[in-house]
Design a protein around this motif. Structure first.
Motif, PDB file in Angstrom:
ATOM      1  N   UNK A  16       0.812  -1.215   0.000  1.00 34.40           N
ATOM      2  CA  UNK A  16       0.000   0.000   0.000  1.00 34.40           C
ATOM      3  C   UNK A  16       0.839   1.255   0.000  1.00 34.40           C
ATOM      4  N   UNK A  17       1.934   1.251   0.794  1.00 34.56           N
ATOM      5  CA  UNK A  17       2.818   2.406   0.835  1.00 34.56           C
ATOM      6  C   UNK A  17       3.450   2.666  -0.530  1.00 34.56           C
ATOM      7  N   UNK A  18       3.933   1.586  -1.187  1.00 35.83           N
ATOM      8  CA  UNK A  18       4.572   1.736  -2.493  1.00 35.83           C
ATOM      9  C   UNK A  18       3.603   2.315  -3.510  1.00 35.83           C
ATOM     10  N   UNK A  19       2.370   1.789  -3.548  1.00 31.65           N
ATOM     11  CA  UNK A  19       1.386   2.274  -4.505  1.00 31.65           C
ATOM     12  C   UNK A  19       1.007   3.718  -4.219  1.00 31.65           C
ATOM     13  N   UNK A  20       0.794   4.059  -2.926  1.00 29.72           N
ATOM     14  CA  UNK A  20       0.427   5.429  -2.574  1.00 29.72           C
ATOM     15  C   UNK A  20       1.525   6.416  -2.948  1.00 29.72           C
ATOM     16  N   UNK A  21       2.768   5.935  -2.944  1.00 31.08           N
ATOM     17  CA  UNK A  21       3.902   6.812  -3.212  1.00 31.08           C
ATOM     18  C   UNK A  21       4.242   6.879  -4.691  1.00 31.08           C
ATOM     19  N   UNK A  22       3.415   6.264  -5.559  1.00 27.30           N
ATOM     20  CA  UNK A  22       3.652   6.321  -6.991  1.00 27.30           C
ATOM     21  C   UNK A  22       4.640   5.289  -7.495  1.00 27.30           C
ATOM     22  N   UNK A  23       4.900   4.261  -6.694  1.00 28.41           N
ATOM     23  CA  UNK A  23       5.846   3.226  -7.100  1.00 28.41           C
ATOM     24  C   UNK A  23       5.221   1.852  -7.041  1.00 28.41           C
ATOM     25  N   UNK A  56       9.568   6.775  -6.965  1.00 27.21           N
ATOM     26  CA  UNK A  56       9.965   7.761  -7.978  1.00 27.21           C
ATOM     27  C   UNK A  56      10.989   8.739  -7.416  1.00 27.21           C
ATOM     28  N   UNK A  57      12.050   8.982  -8.195  1.00 26.46           N
ATOM     29  CA  UNK A  57      13.033   9.980  -7.793  1.00 26.46           C
ATOM     30  C   UNK A  57      12.509  11.379  -8.093  1.00 26.46           C
ATOM     31  N   UNK A  58      12.915  12.343  -7.279  1.00 29.50           N
ATOM     32  CA  UNK A  58      12.524  13.740  -7.469  1.00 29.50           C
ATOM     33  C   UNK A  58      13.775  14.604  -7.391  1.00 29.50           C
TER      34      UNK A  58
END
Length: 747
Positions: free
Chosen positions: A569-576, A595-597
């Protein structure tokens, strides 16, 4: 053993199974792609990707769309392989070009496409066949950012689509037969039953004629009656000789086989088709009813126009014939069938009810187990924290306590409160009940700092090895959720190694997101954080389930099955996303892609020593709104010690009364969120409309409204808060207030 490229070919053509070997020895002189030595980097990386995958993939590159694919896609090509290798996409799939050309144009315009269960009529084996595919077309860009080709990952869904269509057809057949049974059950008259049957069959199959025929006693002829004819269709009521249908009709019908005629009587000799043509019938199914070895009746299905009888037509008519032609015995059969259906429905309802009840009990048991383990762990951690606080306070009460020890115990209390606050924040974030706070951080630096925590989690017998790059790598995530995900993966690895082994923490920067669980990848850049263990590994049949909530292979009492679902869930919420790879007996690696920023101007380092409290107050008037007496008294004392003048209201309604119509007696409102009656958010919104010049600061330990909707733009202070935090947030709120109000406060 891994294949290697021949000396005259670059290494990106190494491996790749049969297609890889074909590419290495292929004559590229006639291909629009040219020799691999001249292929650009973007094409080389794309070819390397598809050759290394077992998922069907192809690439179409260059102005003429030179075609390359892997072993899995070769099966889809059928007879077009191997000639398709290096050819032109249009030449290979010319028969479907009209369907896919718009999608190709979008891909070359830089727009990726996704098509699910798209029907395509292909000619792969020397004949046209209707197929279905789910696929994506993704643009491939060169080093200048220009679209130079496209990449496709696909899967053929023909079998599933056809199976679903057959299932729907079977459902339609069963529904029709059920409706037919109900209609005919209303009558006890045989002629009426037969008339209803012929009409309903004709309407269901969209026929021009449908009839029932009785056989002659000597079985040499039959009489058609009960005929149903559409408007404008000729009636076929009358007596007919089996000889009129020829030798084939006598053999088939006498043996109980249906006589099937399609395509404008093409299956009969001209002289045998004369009878049908005389009455204007172009297609026929004669379904015999054989009883006690004798031909007794026919179901005659006719159509005036040419048509091809489908398997569905034949199956439906066969079942209608078998179930519908026994006159009064038929009435009794329908009655029995209805009684059986009623009993069956009752049994299905009872069984369904029991299954639902059992499932509810199981889910409740799982929830209780998870809650029990969660509360047990929370109770254990909080009791440890409370022990430190209680012991420190007891020592602080001693009048003869030296200043050095007093300072040590005060620090212990402060640090313990911080740890308790962090624990509650992690619990609320795990339950998705907290407003998440994404922040930009150097993931490599955070992994170095978290090493000691992982040592504590895994235990002394597990060696934690870190492999981190020197260059910084920035991501934007909720730090608490990120650390929780790492701990969950570390705990999972510890249990897989039975407390002894090696845990490798690795970070790779600027990598693409690979296709995971059937989802297309992304070019990135992504930061890949992986935790690899040397444990027992995960069986392949369980790999797809490891992220399911409450799924666990651990013994009762040793895991809730929620840890990896939190990571997912954390990975998906974070765009990964998160990938798992495992080999039985060798270990498992979980890789978290984020995702890198770009870094912010300054990234705040965590765990720095707290600065001394700057009182900051200069007599500004603060209205404290707090329903809890102890918290209200303590908050007003803190603010007065910070140099503010305070007034305390026990609820929102009292606060509005003290503010009056203008709010002129106060410079800022400091309100709790969760209160009886009007809550803090409602109060803040009301003041924003009525007194826009008056800043509002909210304080909360937990609010489902904040978790779902956010802070609505108001300053938010999380409980428990320190004096320094109160001072900072009030100074920030007062600094942004309306200039007139600010000048009034100074005066």
């Amino acid at each position: 053993m891994t294949e290697s490229a021949t000396p005259e070919f670059p290494l990106f053509l190494a491996g790749g199974g049969l297609i890889g070997a074909m590419m290495r020895c292929h004559d590229w002189s006639g291909s629009p792609l040219g020799h691999p030595d001249a292929w650009p980097p973007c094409l080389r990386s794309t070819v390397s990707l598809l050759l290394g995958s077992r998922f069907p993939m192809f690439a179409a590159f260059g102005p003429q769309l030179g075609f390359l694919y892997n072993d899995a896609y070769a099966e889809i090509l059928g007879g077009k392989h191997p000639a398709a290798l290096g050819g032109r996409f249009h030449d290979i799939w010319c028969e479907i070009w009209t369907d896919i050309a718009p999608l190709i144009e979008k891909a070359f315009a830089g727009e990726p496409t996704w098509s699910a269960d798209m029907p395509l009529t292909m000619n792969r084996r020397g004949y046209d066949e209707l197929t279905w595919f789910t696929f994506s077309y993704s643009p491939v860009r060169d080093e200048h950012g220009e679209v130079a080709g496209m990449f496709c990952a696909c899967t053929e869904t023909t079998g599933r689509v056809q199976a679903e269509a057959a299932l729907r057809a079977n459902g339609a057949r069963l529904q029709f037969l059920d409706q037919l049974g109900k209609e005919t059950a209303r009558s006890t008259d045989a002629d009426e039953i037969l008339a209803t049957t012929t009409r309903m069959v004709a309407e269901h199959l969209n026929l021009s004629n449908c009839a029932y025929a009785d056989m002659d006693p000597d079985q040499n002829g039959f009489t058609i009656r009960g005929d149903w004819a559409a408007e404008g269709s000729p009636s076929i009521v009358g007596h007919y000789s089996l000889a009129d249908f020829g030798r084939r009709a006598v053999e088939d019908l006498g043996a109980g086989r249906p006589l099937v005629i399609n395509d404008n009587l093409a299956e009969l000799a001209p002289e045998e088709a004369a009878t049908f043509q005389a009455i204007g019938i172009a297609a026929t199914i004669c379904m015999p009813l054989v009883k006690d070895g004798h031909l007794t009746a026919l179901m005659a299905i006719h159509d005036r126009v040419s048509r091809t009888w489908s398997d569905y037509d034949l199956a439906l008519i066969t079942e209608v014939t078998e179930r519908s032609w026994a006159h009064i015995e038929r009435v009794r059969a329908v009655a029995k069938l209805e009684a059986l259906n009623a009993t069956l429905e009752q049994r299905v309802e009872e069984r369904t009810s029991k299954l639902v009840e059992t499932e509810a009990v199981l889910r409740q048991s799982q929830k209780l187990e998870a809650v029990g383990q969660l509360t047990g762990g929370v109770a254990h951690d909080f009791n440890n924290l409370l022990t430190i606080i209680r012991s420190s306070v007891d020592f602080l009460r001693r009048p003869d306590l030296p200043d050095e020890r007093k300072f040590r115990y005060l620090n212990a209390v402060t640090e313990t409160v911080d740890r308790a606050s962090k624990l509650t924040s992690q619990l609320l974030a795990f339950a998705r009940r907290q407003t998440l706070k994404p922040e930009t951080l150097d993931v490599g630096a955070r992994l170095r700092a978290i090493g000691d925590l992982l040592d504590t989690v895994t235990g002394a017998r597990i060696k934690v090895v870190t492999d981190l790059p020197d260059q910084p790598c920035f991501v934007e995530v909720d730090l608490s959720q990120f650390e929780t995900a790492l701990v969950n993966m570390a705990v999972n690895a510890r249990d897989a190694m039975d407390g002894e082994g090696t845990l490798t923490l690795r970070l790779e920067c600027c990598v693409p997101l690979p296709p995971i669980r059937g989802h297309a990848g992304a070019p990135g850049p992504f930061a890949a954080v992986s935790l690899g263990d040397t444990g027992c590994g995960i069986p392949s049949d369980l790999l797809s389930r490891v992220f399911e909530p409450f799924f666990t292979t651990k013994e009762v009492g040793k895991g809730t099955g929620l840890g990896l679902s939190q990571v997912f869930g954390f990975a998906k919420q974070s765009g990964g996303d998160v990938k798992v790879e495992s080999v039985l007996g060798q270990g498992t690696t979980f890789t978290l892609y984020l995702p890198e920023v770009q870094p912010e101007a300054s990234v705040v380092e965590h765990d720095v020593e707290a600065a001394e409290v700057d009182p900051g107050g200069a007599g500004q008037r603060v209205l404290v709104v707090e329903d809890n007496v102890e918290v209200g008294r303590f908050a007003t004392q803190i603010l007065e010690d910070l140099g503010y003048a305070t007034t305390w209201a026990g609820n929102a309604e009292e606060a509005l009364d003290k503010l009056g119509a203008s709010g002129a007696d106060f410079d800022v409102v400091f309100s709790d969120v969760v209160m009886p009656g009007m809550g803090g958010i409602e109060l803040a919104k009301l003041l924003r409309r009525q007194l826009p010049h008056l800043p509002v600061v909210l304080a909360s330990g937990y609010s489902h409204v904040l978790a779902q909707e956010g802070s609505h733009g108001f300053e938010l202070l999380q409980k428990p808060y320190s004096a320094d935090q109160v001072s900072r947030v009030l100074r920030r709120a007062l600094a942004r207030r309306h200039p007139r109000a600010a000048s009034r406060a100074k005066g």
